[in-house]
Design a protein around this motif. Structure first.
Motif, mmCIF file in Angstrom:
data_model
loop_
_atom_site.group_PDB
_atom_site.id
_atom_site.type_symbol
_atom_site.label_atom_id
_atom_site.label_comp_id
_atom_site.label_asym_id
_atom_site.label_seq_id
_atom_site.Cartn_x
_atom_site.Cartn_y
_atom_site.Cartn_z
ATOM 1 N N GLY A 36 57.295 65.052 53.814
ATOM 2 C CA GLY A 36 56.160 65.228 52.918
ATOM 3 C C GLY A 36 55.095 64.203 53.213
ATOM 4 N N PRO A 37 54.134 64.038 52.314
ATOM 5 C CA PRO A 37 53.004 63.143 52.581
ATOM 6 C C PRO A 37 53.407 61.684 52.781
ATOM 7 C CG PRO A 37 52.937 63.969 50.320
ATOM 8 C CD PRO A 37 54.020 64.709 51.029
ATOM 9 N N ASP A 38 54.545 61.285 52.263
ATOM 10 C CA ASP A 38 54.988 59.901 52.456
ATOM 11 C C ASP A 38 55.469 59.639 53.874
ATOM 12 O OD1 ASP A 38 54.413 59.381 49.807
ATOM 13 O OD2 ASP A 38 56.479 59.669 49.140
ATOM 14 N N GLY A 39 55.660 60.716 54.660
ATOM 15 C CA GLY A 39 56.170 60.563 56.020
ATOM 16 C C GLY A 39 55.102 60.456 57.085
ATOM 17 N N ALA A 61 57.180 61.383 60.244
ATOM 18 C CA ALA A 61 58.513 60.829 60.443
ATOM 19 C C ALA A 61 59.545 61.947 60.448
ATOM 20 C CB ALA A 61 58.835 59.826 59.338
ATOM 21 N N ALA A 62 60.400 61.923 61.450
ATOM 22 C CA ALA A 62 61.488 62.901 61.551
ATOM 23 C C ALA A 62 62.473 62.419 62.606
ATOM 24 C CB ALA A 62 60.955 64.272 61.925
ATOM 25 N N SER A 63 63.699 62.876 62.480
ATOM 26 C CA SER A 63 64.752 62.529 63.426
ATOM 27 C C SER A 63 65.084 63.731 64.293
ATOM 28 C CB SER A 63 66.011 62.102 62.669
ATOM 29 O OG SER A 63 65.750 60.957 61.910
ATOM 30 N N PRO A 64 65.560 63.492 65.519
ATOM 31 C CA PRO A 64 65.961 64.611 66.371
ATOM 32 C C PRO A 64 66.933 65.541 65.641
ATOM 33 C CG PRO A 64 65.986 62.585 67.622
ATOM 34 C CD PRO A 64 65.758 62.200 66.173
ATOM 35 N N GLY A 65 66.707 66.829 65.817
ATOM 36 C CA GLY A 65 67.536 67.833 65.166
ATOM 37 C C GLY A 65 66.987 68.301 63.834
ATOM 38 N N ALA A 66 65.964 67.607 63.308
ATOM 39 C CA ALA A 66 65.373 68.009 62.029
ATOM 40 C C ALA A 66 64.754 69.394 62.155
ATOM 41 C CB ALA A 66 64.309 67.005 61.592
ATOM 42 N N GLU A 67 64.892 70.197 61.115
ATOM 43 C CA GLU A 67 64.242 71.506 61.085
ATOM 44 C C GLU A 67 62.745 71.307 60.908
ATOM 45 O OE1 GLU A 67 66.018 73.934 58.041
ATOM 46 O OE2 GLU A 67 67.779 74.334 59.281
ATOM 47 N N VAL A 68 61.958 72.003 61.726
ATOM 48 C CA VAL A 68 60.501 71.946 61.651
ATOM 49 C C VAL A 68 60.032 73.288 61.107
ATOM 50 C CG1 VAL A 68 58.372 71.647 62.961
ATOM 51 C CG2 VAL A 68 60.398 70.309 63.556
ATOM 52 N N ARG A 69 59.153 73.220 60.098
ATOM 53 C CA ARG A 69 58.705 74.415 59.384
ATOM 54 C C ARG A 69 57.240 74.730 59.685
ATOM 55 N NH1 ARG A 69 61.594 70.997 56.046
ATOM 56 N NH2 ARG A 69 59.694 70.089 55.224
ATOM 57 N N ALA A 70 56.895 76.027 59.611
ATOM 58 C CA ALA A 70 55.500 76.450 59.743
ATOM 59 C C ALA A 70 54.715 75.899 58.561
ATOM 60 C CB ALA A 70 55.403 77.974 59.785
ATOM 61 N N ALA A 71 53.552 75.318 58.817
ATOM 62 C CA ALA A 71 52.730 74.737 57.754
ATOM 63 C C ALA A 71 52.029 75.803 56.928
ATOM 64 C CB ALA A 71 51.700 73.788 58.360
ATOM 65 N N ALA A 72 51.796 76.970 57.514
ATOM 66 C CA ALA A 72 51.098 78.064 56.831
ATOM 67 C C ALA A 72 51.597 79.373 57.426
ATOM 68 C CB ALA A 72 49.585 77.923 57.014
ATOM 69 N N GLY A 135 57.846 54.346 70.506
ATOM 70 C CA GLY A 135 59.256 54.194 70.805
ATOM 71 C C GLY A 135 60.212 54.810 69.809
ATOM 72 N N ARG A 136 59.699 55.517 68.814
ATOM 73 C CA ARG A 136 60.589 56.182 67.864
ATOM 74 C C ARG A 136 60.311 57.675 67.877
ATOM 75 N NH1 ARG A 136 58.972 54.820 61.706
ATOM 76 N NH2 ARG A 136 60.278 56.623 61.344
ATOM 77 N N ASP A 137 61.217 58.438 67.329
ATOM 78 C CA ASP A 137 61.033 59.885 67.277
ATOM 79 C C ASP A 137 60.136 60.253 66.101
ATOM 80 O OD1 ASP A 137 62.800 61.001 69.432
ATOM 81 O OD2 ASP A 137 64.243 59.740 68.369
ATOM 82 N N CYS A 138 59.343 61.294 66.294
ATOM 83 C CA CYS A 138 58.464 61.794 65.242
ATOM 84 C C CYS A 138 58.003 63.191 65.643
ATOM 85 C CB CYS A 138 57.256 60.887 65.042
ATOM 86 S SG CYS A 138 56.073 60.894 66.420
ATOM 87 N N LEU A 139 57.403 63.884 64.693
ATOM 88 C CA LEU A 139 56.773 65.163 64.967
ATOM 89 C C LEU A 139 55.280 64.937 65.104
ATOM 90 C CD1 LEU A 139 56.755 68.326 65.056
ATOM 91 C CD2 LEU A 139 56.283 68.203 62.593
ATOM 92 N N HIS A 140 54.705 65.427 66.202
ATOM 93 C CA HIS A 140 53.249 65.415 66.355
ATOM 94 C C HIS A 140 52.771 66.809 65.965
ATOM 95 C CE1 HIS A 140 49.304 64.289 67.838
ATOM 96 N NE2 HIS A 140 49.238 65.503 68.340
ATOM 97 N N TRP A 141 51.946 66.883 64.923
ATOM 98 C CA TRP A 141 51.486 68.132 64.331
ATOM 99 C C TRP A 141 49.978 68.234 64.546
ATOM 100 C CZ3 TRP A 141 50.355 68.241 58.486
ATOM 101 C CH2 TRP A 141 50.021 69.523 58.067
ATOM 102 N N GLY A 142 49.550 69.317 65.192
ATOM 103 C CA GLY A 142 48.136 69.490 65.486
ATOM 104 C C GLY A 142 47.554 70.730 64.819
#
Length: 171
Positions: A36-39, A61-72, A135-142
């Protein structure tokens, strides 16, 4: 005689998510791709020039294996490697012309290209890739309209506002 005659705002609420038809175009459902917004780890920082350095998205912020959802709501239009990293792209019909697209990386797609998706539907899993977020894992959302990068947080009514010249068309 065309010229620069007005100033418009791009960013907060002005991404053009209100459009003609389609749930994304009418301000329909939205979902955070992960968390959410805190991430939010890194914010959108558009470059001064198209070719210059900048941050063309938001890092979450996210860890490998996390489910990624469609924003819209939209349609999965790409799922595969780009420069050695897995990417998923969702196009959002009815969000203007050209339609908005959201991009998610590094994400291994779990939904076939051409599949309609709803906001919050899982589209892939975060792949390990510690290269982007210091150096850490994350989701880059464009977020893009055509080839122009926009602030994805504008889908939630927040984000970066910039004043840009508009061509008045009548000089």
């Amino acid at each position: 005689m065309g010229g620069i005659g007005a100033v418009g705002v791009v960013g907060v609420g002005a991404v053009g998510v209100a459009g003609s038809g389609g749930e994304a175009g009418r301000g329909g459902a939205r979902a955070w791709p992960v968390g959410g917004p805190d991430g939010v780890l890194g914010r959108f920082e558009p470059p001064a020039k198209v070719w210059a350095a900048g941050h063309r998205g938001v890092d979450l912020a996210a860890s490998p294996g996390a489910e990624v959802r469609a924003a819209a709501p939209g349609v999965v239009t790409f799922s595969g490697p780009v420069a050695g990293r897995p990417v998923v792209t969702v196009s959002h019909p009815g969000s203007g012309s050209p339609p908005l697209r959201t991009t998610y990386l590094p994400v291994t797609g779990t939904v076939p290209v051409g599949t309609p998706v709803t906001a919050g539907q899982t589209i892939g899993l975060l792949a390990p890739d510690g290269r982007h977020c210091a150096g850490r894992d994350c989701l880059h959302w464009g977020l893009l309209r055509g080839n122009r990068y926009l602030d994805p947080l504008a889908l939630f009514g927040a984000g970066t506002a910039r004043l840009l010249p508009l061509d008045s068309g009548d000089g």
